[in-house]
Design a protein around this motif. Structure first.
Motif, PDB file in Angstrom:
ATOM      1  N   THR A 218      20.396-149.613 -18.647  1.00  0.00           N
ATOM      2  CA  THR A 218      21.533-148.904 -19.226  1.00  0.00           C
ATOM      3  C   THR A 218      21.621-149.353 -20.681  1.00  0.00           C
ATOM      4  N   ASN A 219      22.635-148.902 -21.366  1.00  0.00           N
ATOM      5  CA  ASN A 219      22.791-149.321 -22.771  1.00  0.00           C
ATOM      6  C   ASN A 219      23.503-150.665 -22.906  1.00  0.00           C
ATOM      7  N   LYS A 220      23.766-151.323 -21.756  1.00  0.00           N
ATOM      8  CA  LYS A 220      24.577-152.543 -21.756  1.00  0.00           C
ATOM      9  C   LYS A 220      23.913-153.709 -22.479  1.00  0.00           C
ATOM     10  N   LYS A 250      11.269-153.043 -24.342  1.00  0.00           N
ATOM     11  CA  LYS A 250      10.964-151.892 -23.487  1.00  0.00           C
ATOM     12  C   LYS A 250      12.199-151.005 -23.299  1.00  0.00           C
ATOM     13  N   VAL A 251      13.332-151.650 -23.048  1.00  0.00           N
ATOM     14  CA  VAL A 251      14.566-150.903 -22.798  1.00  0.00           C
ATOM     15  C   VAL A 251      14.969-150.093 -24.028  1.00  0.00           C
ATOM     16  N   LYS A 252      14.813-150.673 -25.197  1.00  0.00           N
ATOM     17  CA  LYS A 252      15.152-149.947 -26.425  1.00  0.00           C
ATOM     18  C   LYS A 252      14.242-148.734 -26.615  1.00  0.00           C
ATOM     19  N   ALA A 253      12.955-148.894 -26.336  1.00  0.00           N
ATOM     20  CA  ALA A 253      12.028-147.775 -26.461  1.00  0.00           C
ATOM     21  C   ALA A 253      12.355-146.677 -25.451  1.00  0.00           C
ATOM     22  N   LEU A 254      12.693-147.076 -24.234  1.00  0.00           N
ATOM     23  CA  LEU A 254      13.094-146.098 -23.216  1.00  0.00           C
ATOM     24  C   LEU A 254      14.386-145.403 -23.615  1.00  0.00           C
ATOM     25  N   ASN A 255      15.299-146.156 -24.200  1.00  0.00           N
ATOM     26  CA  ASN A 255      16.568-145.581 -24.652  1.00  0.00           C
ATOM     27  C   ASN A 255      16.338-144.515 -25.720  1.00  0.00           C
ATOM     28  N   ASP A 256      15.388-144.763 -26.617  1.00  0.00           N
ATOM     29  CA  ASP A 256      15.060-143.767 -27.653  1.00  0.00           C
ATOM     30  C   ASP A 256      14.524-142.485 -27.019  1.00  0.00           C
ATOM     31  N   LEU A 257      13.655-142.623 -26.038  1.00  0.00           N
ATOM     32  CA  LEU A 257      13.110-141.450 -25.356  1.00  0.00           C
ATOM     33  C   LEU A 257      14.205-140.694 -24.615  1.00  0.00           C
ATOM     34  N   ALA A 258      15.098-141.437 -23.964  1.00  0.00           N
ATOM     35  CA  ALA A 258      16.209-140.780 -23.254  1.00  0.00           C
ATOM     36  C   ALA A 258      17.047-139.960 -24.219  1.00  0.00           C
ATOM     37  N   GLY A 259      17.300-140.507 -25.408  1.00  0.00           N
ATOM     38  CA  GLY A 259      18.066-139.777 -26.410  1.00  0.00           C
ATOM     39  C   GLY A 259      17.380-138.480 -26.805  1.00  0.00           C
ATOM     40  N   ARG A 261      15.570-136.735 -24.926  1.00  0.00           N
ATOM     41  CA  ARG A 261      15.697-135.818 -23.783  1.00  0.00           C
ATOM     42  C   ARG A 261      17.136-135.346 -23.585  1.00  0.00           C
ATOM     43  N   GLY A 262      18.062-135.873 -24.387  1.00  0.00           N
ATOM     44  CA  GLY A 262      19.465-135.512 -24.238  1.00  0.00           C
ATOM     45  C   GLY A 262      20.133-136.197 -23.074  1.00  0.00           C
ATOM     46  N   GLN A 263      19.620-137.388 -22.721  1.00  0.00           N
ATOM     47  CA  GLN A 263      20.167-138.145 -21.601  1.00  0.00           C
ATOM     48  C   GLN A 263      20.522-139.551 -22.051  1.00  0.00           C
ATOM     49  N   THR A 264      21.368-140.215 -21.255  1.00  0.00           N
ATOM     50  CA  THR A 264      21.543-141.648 -21.432  1.00  0.00           C
ATOM     51  C   THR A 264      20.342-142.334 -20.785  1.00  0.00           C
ATOM     52  N   LEU A 265      20.148-143.602 -21.098  1.00  0.00           N
ATOM     53  CA  LEU A 265      19.054-144.348 -20.481  1.00  0.00           C
ATOM     54  C   LEU A 265      19.223-144.381 -18.965  1.00  0.00           C
TER      55      LEU A 265
END
Length: 317
Positions: A218-220, A250-259, A261-265
């Motif tokens: 999550t973004n936590k 890894k989480v930050k990179a996944l968070n960027d991809l989620a953004g 896609r128009g989604q939260t992580l």
């Protein structure tokens, strides 16, 4: 809500199930627990995942769920799939833990009393117990079905060779295993190694717990470890030592991809699990109504392009 057939059975489970591992015990807000369960049902979540030791204190999640069921969901029993489990420490002494027939039989009777149910839809062996023969644990599950205390049986957290043994025993007794449950997320992928192939061979469904890696997906934790987070607590299953710089990267990179896609992580992490053909359902554990609503959004977009999947693999490698 989309529903998937569970393995080779005729039973369908919702893509998203609600787990009561945390946040439904006596130490938690009963009002919030009620609102989450009712909103889940109204949103098409028909499957509620319990265990005898969920709380704290142990047993209180089942008791509280039973109260909500009797007061607010009375008349809806046949629209619900309610599961429980036995296998972890529940009470002191030699008979309150493990996989013995004594413990399994006592546990399901206690769980039925706490929930006020006549039967569970699914009852699991919650873990492999190396001190108890697999034959003994499986026979207890078989007899539970034959006694009408559960409709189906499940298995959780068994090593592959013991899982195969368990499946063969249950099949020989004409009570095939319905579902296998294990920890599975973008950061915990061990079930991909052997368990999913075994389940496919035996026609058993797969349900994932801790799909957000205890909140890491999550973004936590993007900017450190908050004082109010699970990882900051000295007790519990997520420790600060697990939130390493490599994991955060890894989480930050996944968070960027989620953004992109128009989604939260969190939404993307759940959607990634739902994209897997081996996954029947994903158990979410929520602490607030807003968190539950956010998790439900994962079903809006569980499609991934080949490029996105390749990028995810590269990030997680």
């Amino acid at each position: 809500m989309k529903y998937n057939f569970c393995g080779n059975s005729g039973l369908q489970l919702p893509e998203i199930s609600l787990g009561l591992w945390h946040n439904f015990g006596d130490v938690d807000s009963f009002e919030m627990a009620t609102s989450m369960i009712l909103h889940a049902f109204e949103s098409g979540i028909t499957h509620f995942d319990l265990a005898n030791n969920y709380g704290p204190p142990p047993g209180s999640a089942e008791t509280n769920f039973g109260k909500i069921l009797a007061k607010d969901l009375k008349g809806h029993r046949d629209e619900l799939i309610i599961s429980s489990k036995a296998g972890h420490l529940m009470w002191d002494g030699p008979y309150g833990d493990g996989g013995s027939r004594k413990y399994i039989m006592a546990s399901i009777d206690q769980s039925l009393r706490r929930t006020g149910l006549e039967y569970f839809d699914i009852f699991y062996s919650h873990r492999y117990d190396p001190q108890t023969p697999v034959e003994e644990t499986m026979q207890a599950l078989v007899d539970i079905v034959r006694q009408g205390k559960a409709l189906y049986v499940g298995i959780s957290k068994y090593p592959p060779e013991k899982l195969i043994q368990a499946y063969n025993i249950l099949k020989s007794q004409h009570v095939p295993c319905l579902i296998y449950q294990d920890k599975y997320s973008m950061l915990v992928r061990e079930p991909e190694n052997e368990h999913m192939d075994i389940n496919e061979k035996y026609g058993v469904g797969f349900i994932a717990f801790s799909p957000l890696a205890q909140g890491v997906l999550t973004n936590k934790y993007l900017n450190g470890i908050p004082e109010t987070s699970r990882a900051h607590k000295s007790h519990g299953f997520l420790q600060e030592s697990e939130i390493t710089p490599e994991v955060i990267k890894k989480v930050k990179a996944l968070n960027d991809l989620a953004g992109q896609r128009g989604q939260t992580l969190a939404e993307m992490a759940l959607a990634w699990l739902l994209h897997n053909k081996h996954v029947t359902s994903v158990i979410v554990g929520t602490s607030s109504l807003n968190q539950l609503k956010d998790n439900l959004k994962a079903t809006d977009n569980s499609h991934f392009t080949g490029e996105e999947l390749a990028l995810i693999e590269m990030i997680l490698a």
